[in-house]
Scaffold this active site. Structure first.
Site, PDB file in Angstrom:
ATOM      1  N   GLU A 191      -6.460  -4.486  -5.845  1.00  0.00           N
ATOM      2  CA  GLU A 191      -7.736  -4.876  -5.244  1.00  0.00           C
ATOM      3  C   GLU A 191      -8.396  -6.038  -5.975  1.00  0.00           C
ATOM      4  O   GLU A 191      -9.004  -6.914  -5.344  1.00  0.00           O
ATOM      5  CB  GLU A 191      -8.672  -3.661  -5.189  1.00  0.00           C
ATOM      6  CG  GLU A 191      -8.311  -2.637  -4.129  1.00  0.00           C
ATOM      7  CD  GLU A 191      -7.139  -1.747  -4.514  1.00  0.00           C
ATOM      8  OE1 GLU A 191      -6.585  -1.071  -3.638  1.00  0.00           O
ATOM      9  OE2 GLU A 191      -6.779  -1.742  -5.722  1.00  0.00           O
TER      10      GLU A 191
ATOM     11  N   HIS B 171     -10.848   9.059  -1.449  1.00  0.00           N
ATOM     12  CA  HIS B 171     -10.716   8.628  -0.057  1.00  0.00           C
ATOM     13  C   HIS B 171     -11.943   8.964   0.791  1.00  0.00           C
ATOM     14  O   HIS B 171     -11.896   8.837   2.017  1.00  0.00           O
ATOM     15  CB  HIS B 171      -9.485   9.267   0.590  1.00  0.00           C
ATOM     16  CG  HIS B 171      -8.178   8.769   0.070  1.00  0.00           C
ATOM     17  ND1 HIS B 171      -7.760   9.007  -1.206  1.00  0.00           N
ATOM     18  CD2 HIS B 171      -7.194   8.031   0.652  1.00  0.00           C
ATOM     19  CE1 HIS B 171      -6.561   8.460  -1.394  1.00  0.00           C
ATOM     20  NE2 HIS B 171      -6.198   7.864  -0.271  1.00  0.00           N
TER      21      HIS B 171
END
Length: 327
Positions: free
Chosen positions: A62, A131
């Site tokens: 990321e 998540h």
């Protein structure tokens, strides 16, 4: 005008497609966004139609995704980065708050970074750790970033296009558990409603419920249930978290005298705290009760089997409304 019934996820797909068609400098990048079409299939079919140089599968890194986007933006591109899940954004946090947010200010306005960072967020899908986060307050707290979140397919279609053409860096939160909910979308209509504006989505006279993203549907369901008991709730979809557009909120609270703020993120220093403080400052003499908050709890997001105990639901919203009327 062509109107179609689309899921929120498909509306985002159409919005991204339109952005790619309109500007050759728009590129989409992220983990599995190309051949797979994204883990939620939001970018489905885009690499096939626009090629691997426009829709780019990146490594699982990321910080590298956002760092590359900074370089692309400086060279005139408009990168749209997908962070695969909310909890995966933290390796990129330094790039976002130290580079993306500050470059325009640091360069005395000479450098713009038209970067959109798409983040599916929130719980409700039975996912594993990392998540189901709601990290919006981190970014809304950071000067130099704009933060928005859609709650329905029509907004998803228009807001993603507006975000991409903006010269400001925008963190675009997508309520993942609402990806499959359907609504009418005017595919040929220009997005005329301002990106950084809140909206009254249900008019009422007795109390104001303020929500955003995944909680807008919950607030609307609560208002429907309250109506059966004779209570008329007004519901406001904030849509923009930074900058906040609280004009419609103040007008509503001055009318109803009561306010309840709802979000999934933990309550401590969450968006609800800022909204409650501002309502108290601006509407003090109109309030019939304290501004109340309905939020997630101040614990790490729990295991999927108990997430329904954590997430604000219709009953918790109605309980807050009842407490407001108890004053």
């Amino acid at each position: 005008m062509m109107s179609e019934t689309l899921t929120l996820g498909k509306a985002l797909n159409h919005g991204l497609r339109r952005a790619l068609e309109n500007d050759p400098k728009v590129v989409i990048m992220g983990e599995d966004v190309g051949k797979l079409g994204g883990v939620f299939r939001i970018t489905d079919g885009l690499q096939k139609d626009f090629g691997e140089n426009r829709v780019i599968d990146t490594p699982l890194a990321e910080a590298g995704i956002i760092g590359t986007a900074v370089g692309l933006a400086i060279r005139g591109y408009r990168p749209v980065c997908e962070i695969q899940f909310d909890g995966f954004v933290f390796p990129a946090y330094n790039q976002i708050v130290a580079q993306v947010a500050k470059m325009h200010y640091r360069s005395l306005g000479n450098v713009t970074l038209p970067i959109v960072i798409r983040i599916p967020y929130g719980g409700g899908i039975g996912a594993v750790e990392h998540h189901s986060e709601s990290p919006e307050a981190y970014f809304a707290h950071t000067p130099g970033l704009k933060v928005v979140t859609c709650s329905n397919p029509a907004d998803a279609y228009g807001m993603i296009q507006q975000a991409i053409i903006s010269d400001d860096p925008i963190v675009f939160f997508e309520p993942k558990r609402r990806y499959w909910e359907k609504g009418a979308v005017e595919l040929d209509a220009p997005a005329t409603f301002p990106l950084h504006a809140s909206r009254v989505v249900r008019e009422g006279a007795d109390a104001t419920v303020i929500a955003y993203g995944p909680m807008v549907r919950t607030a609307l369901d609560a208002a429907q249930a309250a109506a059966e008991d004779g209570r008329d709730l007004e519901v406001i979809d904030l849509r923009t978290l930074s900058p906040l557009d609280l004009g419609p909120v103040y007008a509503s609270v001055r009318k109803t005298g009561r306010a309840v703020v709802v979000h999934e993120a933990p309550g401590n220093l969450g968006m609800g705290a800022e909204i409650a403080a501002r309502i108290t400052e601006e509407c003090f003499y109109s309030l019939e009760a304290p501004v109340l908050r309905v939020t997630g709890f101040d614990v790490p997001y729990p295991a999927a089997r108990v997430e329904e105990e954590y997430l604000p639901d219709l009953d918790r919203v109605l309980d807050a409304v009842d407490r407001s009327f108890g004053w």
